[in-house]
Motif scaffolding. Structure first.
Motif, PDB file in Angstrom:
ATOM      1  N   THR A 112     -76.654  -2.904 -39.486  1.00  0.00           N
ATOM      2  CA  THR A 112     -75.735  -3.961 -39.668  1.00  0.00           C
ATOM      3  C   THR A 112     -75.975  -5.299 -38.968  1.00  0.00           C
ATOM      4  O   THR A 112     -75.594  -5.316 -37.751  1.00  0.00           O
ATOM      5  N   LEU A 113     -76.166  -6.364 -39.582  1.00  0.00           N
ATOM      6  CA  LEU A 113     -76.349  -7.570 -38.938  1.00  0.00           C
ATOM      7  C   LEU A 113     -75.298  -8.448 -39.216  1.00  0.00           C
ATOM      8  O   LEU A 113     -74.785  -8.605 -40.218  1.00  0.00           O
ATOM      9  N   PRO A 114     -74.495  -8.926 -38.157  1.00  0.00           N
ATOM     10  CA  PRO A 114     -73.474  -9.821 -38.473  1.00  0.00           C
ATOM     11  C   PRO A 114     -73.626 -11.246 -38.608  1.00  0.00           C
ATOM     12  O   PRO A 114     -74.653 -11.800 -37.996  1.00  0.00           O
ATOM     13  N   VAL A 171     -78.688 -11.199 -33.366  1.00  0.00           N
ATOM     14  CA  VAL A 171     -79.613 -10.687 -34.312  1.00  0.00           C
ATOM     15  C   VAL A 171     -81.085 -10.133 -33.975  1.00  0.00           C
ATOM     16  O   VAL A 171     -81.409  -9.054 -34.260  1.00  0.00           O
ATOM     17  N   TRP A 227     -76.760 -16.685 -38.615  1.00  0.00           N
ATOM     18  CA  TRP A 227     -76.522 -15.275 -38.032  1.00  0.00           C
ATOM     19  C   TRP A 227     -75.789 -15.104 -36.862  1.00  0.00           C
ATOM     20  O   TRP A 227     -75.934 -16.115 -35.814  1.00  0.00           O
ATOM     21  N   LYS A 266     -68.906  -9.831 -44.100  1.00  0.00           N
ATOM     22  CA  LYS A 266     -69.138 -10.324 -42.403  1.00  0.00           C
ATOM     23  C   LYS A 266     -70.362 -10.151 -41.950  1.00  0.00           C
ATOM     24  O   LYS A 266     -70.489 -10.484 -40.666  1.00  0.00           O
ATOM     25  N   ASN A 267     -71.169  -9.329 -42.889  1.00  0.00           N
ATOM     26  CA  ASN A 267     -72.382  -8.788 -42.016  1.00  0.00           C
ATOM     27  C   ASN A 267     -73.196  -8.091 -43.139  1.00  0.00           C
ATOM     28  O   ASN A 267     -72.998  -8.483 -44.725  1.00  0.00           O
ATOM     29  N   TYR A 268     -74.628  -7.804 -43.066  1.00  0.00           N
ATOM     30  CA  TYR A 268     -75.457  -7.573 -43.953  1.00  0.00           C
ATOM     31  C   TYR A 268     -76.315  -6.171 -43.501  1.00  0.00           C
ATOM     32  O   TYR A 268     -76.738  -6.188 -42.618  1.00  0.00           O
TER      33      TYR A 268
END
Length: 480
Positions: free
Chosen positions: A325-327, A461, A457, A367-369
């Motif tokens: 999960t990258l914010p 990250v 990002w 909010k993330n990816y």
């Protein structure tokens, strides 16, 4: 006089025991060489003229023809324990999330392949077709043809998913005994575009004064049959495929390299994968002649690597996959979006208008990816890491320091959702910016191009991705 010869019965134990001992030493090595299986398949995916082209935001019309065909190519592998995996190369800008998810679901259903066993790489050629839900905000498609283009793009994308699954099926059906080896070459046409002014590259090269981090390595995986004939060669390089900006379908320098290798090795399949080249360009880049020259330089590096006694890989394959999960970092406010949407000069005007429309329709923005990464270990020796997105070269250099100089790192794999900057790039691109020839894009404005609901990002990250990769590497190396 009669002479009788007394014949002694042979001591078979003395004969067979050495032979048996010899077999004990010889058989395992021979069997290990023969227990890989590999199969290949290729499919032409060249669109018809009239399809909008991906990559550049300054195009004014759709594609008008073909310089050379576009392909997806698959090599299927099976190790001595029956563990399978597939590698796909493609003449595409990037594989969007929807195509990745749909394809993985179909491959699971038809062939019982998990995500860890599926490596889908895009060459990032900028003379390839726009795909579903991919960078739509970046392309100035006129309103009069927008609806028609969306229909063309969506239909092509659905057909592409089917072609990928079919090509994988044909590669699996073609599995046959094979040998795998790893090697590495070098070629030096990549230039860090953040640190070197494009118009001055010739002089900078002449002065031997190129700046910025680069990765000149050319990883090579060779697949031969048991007679030693080359069946497939998979090779990578960390450099943007942007040496062409024509209105014809083409695989750019990577396409020329693959054609050159297949001419030199009739019957073999040559497959290119993009490394961490998000901040690297082939410079200078005036057109097809120089693009072909770069392709031949890359093909020569592969040929040299094949001649330098590649390292045989035992028939063992371990694969691992995870989502991290990258914010997102700074996100736009409604006031910011309204200001951008009202400015006809803003390059991200379409992005702002779309987000405003979606917000009014009640959409809640992420909010993330979910960021995909993989680690493969071939033959207990060759570590291969894959990363989603357009990844800057810092990641390749970091992982080589951490896991060994011969580690392979492929970017643009499985889901290309945006640029993936390093901590260094994010710091440089955060105002006040370091005065670089091209700063700001990889860290900030590329998010608008990809349509994500954020300016950038989160600052952590790189650490999050590195932690994920570290866990995957530990997982494949500890597997029995």
């Amino acid at each position: 006089m009669n002479i009788r010869l007394k014949l002694r019965a042979p001591d078979w134990s003395r004969i067979f025991l050495p032979l048996a001992l010899l077999a004990c030493f010889a058989t395992p090595a021979s069997a290990a060489e023969a227990t890989w299986k590999a199969g290949t398949a290729t499919t032409d995916i060249t669109p018809a003229p009239g399809h909008w082209m991906a990559g550049f935001g300054n195009r004014t019309r759709p594609a008008e023809g073909t310089l050379h065909p576009l392909y997806i190519k698959v090599v299927a592998l099976e190790d001595g324990a029956g563990h399978r995996a597939i590698i796909m190369s493609s003449d595409l800008l990037g594989i969007p999330q929807s195509i990745y998810n749909n394809t993985c679901a179909a491959l699971k259903q038809k062939f019982n392949l998990e995500r860890a066993q599926i490596m889908l790489n895009a060459s990032h050629s900028h003379c390839t077709p726009v795909l579903r839900n991919a960078l739509f905000d970046a392309y100035p498609i006129p309103e009069a043809m927008f609806a028609k283009q969306v229909e063309i793009i969506n239909r092509y994308s659905t057909e592409l998913e089917g072609k990928i699954v079919d090509t994988v099926g044909r590669a699996l059906a073609a599995l046959a005994p094979a040998r795998l080896s790893s090697a590495e070459g070098v070629t030096r046409f990549a230039v860090n575009r953040r640190n070197n002014l494009e118009t001055a590259v010739n002089q900078i090269r002449a002065d031997n004064a190129l700046k910025g981090p680069v990765d000149y390595s050319v990883p090579v995986l060779s697949v031969t049959d048991l007679k030693g004939e080359l069946k497939a060669v998979v090779f990578g390089y960390a450099c943007h495929n942007t040496s062409l900006s024509i209105y014809q379908w083409a695989g750019d320098y990577a396409g020329f390299a693959q054609m050159e290798l297949e001419r030199s090795h009739p019957g073999a399949v040559a497959m290119f994968y993009m490394g961490c080249g998000a901040d690297q360009n082939a410079l200078p880049r005036p057109g097809p002649i120089v693009s072909e020259r770069y392709g031949k330089m890359l093909a020569s590096a592969v040929e040299e690597a094949l001649l330098q006694n590649p390292t045989p890989l035992a028939a063992k394959l371990v694969t691992a996959h995870s989502f991290t999960t990258l914010p997102f970092g700074d996100r736009p406010t409604t006031a910011e979006l309204e200001k951008i949407a009202a400015d006809p000069r803003a390059s991200n005007q379409r992005w702002a208008k779309r987000l405003l429309d979606e917000a009014k329709a009640g959409k809640t923005f992420d909010k993330n990816y979910p960021y995909p990464a993989q680690a493969w270990l071939l033959g207990g020796k060759q570590l291969w890491i894959t990363l989603g997105g357009e990844v800057v070269v810092d990641y390749a250099l970091r992982f080589k320091r951490e896991f060994g100089e011969k580690t392979w790192i492929a970017a643009y794999c499985n889901d290309v959702m945006a640029y993936i900057p390093s901590a260094r790039v994010l710091k440089e691109d955060k105002p006040p910016r370091v005065p670089l020839p091209r700063s700001g894009y990889e860290g900030n404005t590329s998010m608008y191009v990809y349509g994500l609901p954020a300016h950038r990002w989160g600052d952590n990250v790189e650490d999050l991705i590195a932690q994920s990769v570290g866990q995957l590497v530990k997982q494949v190396k500890s597997a029995k």
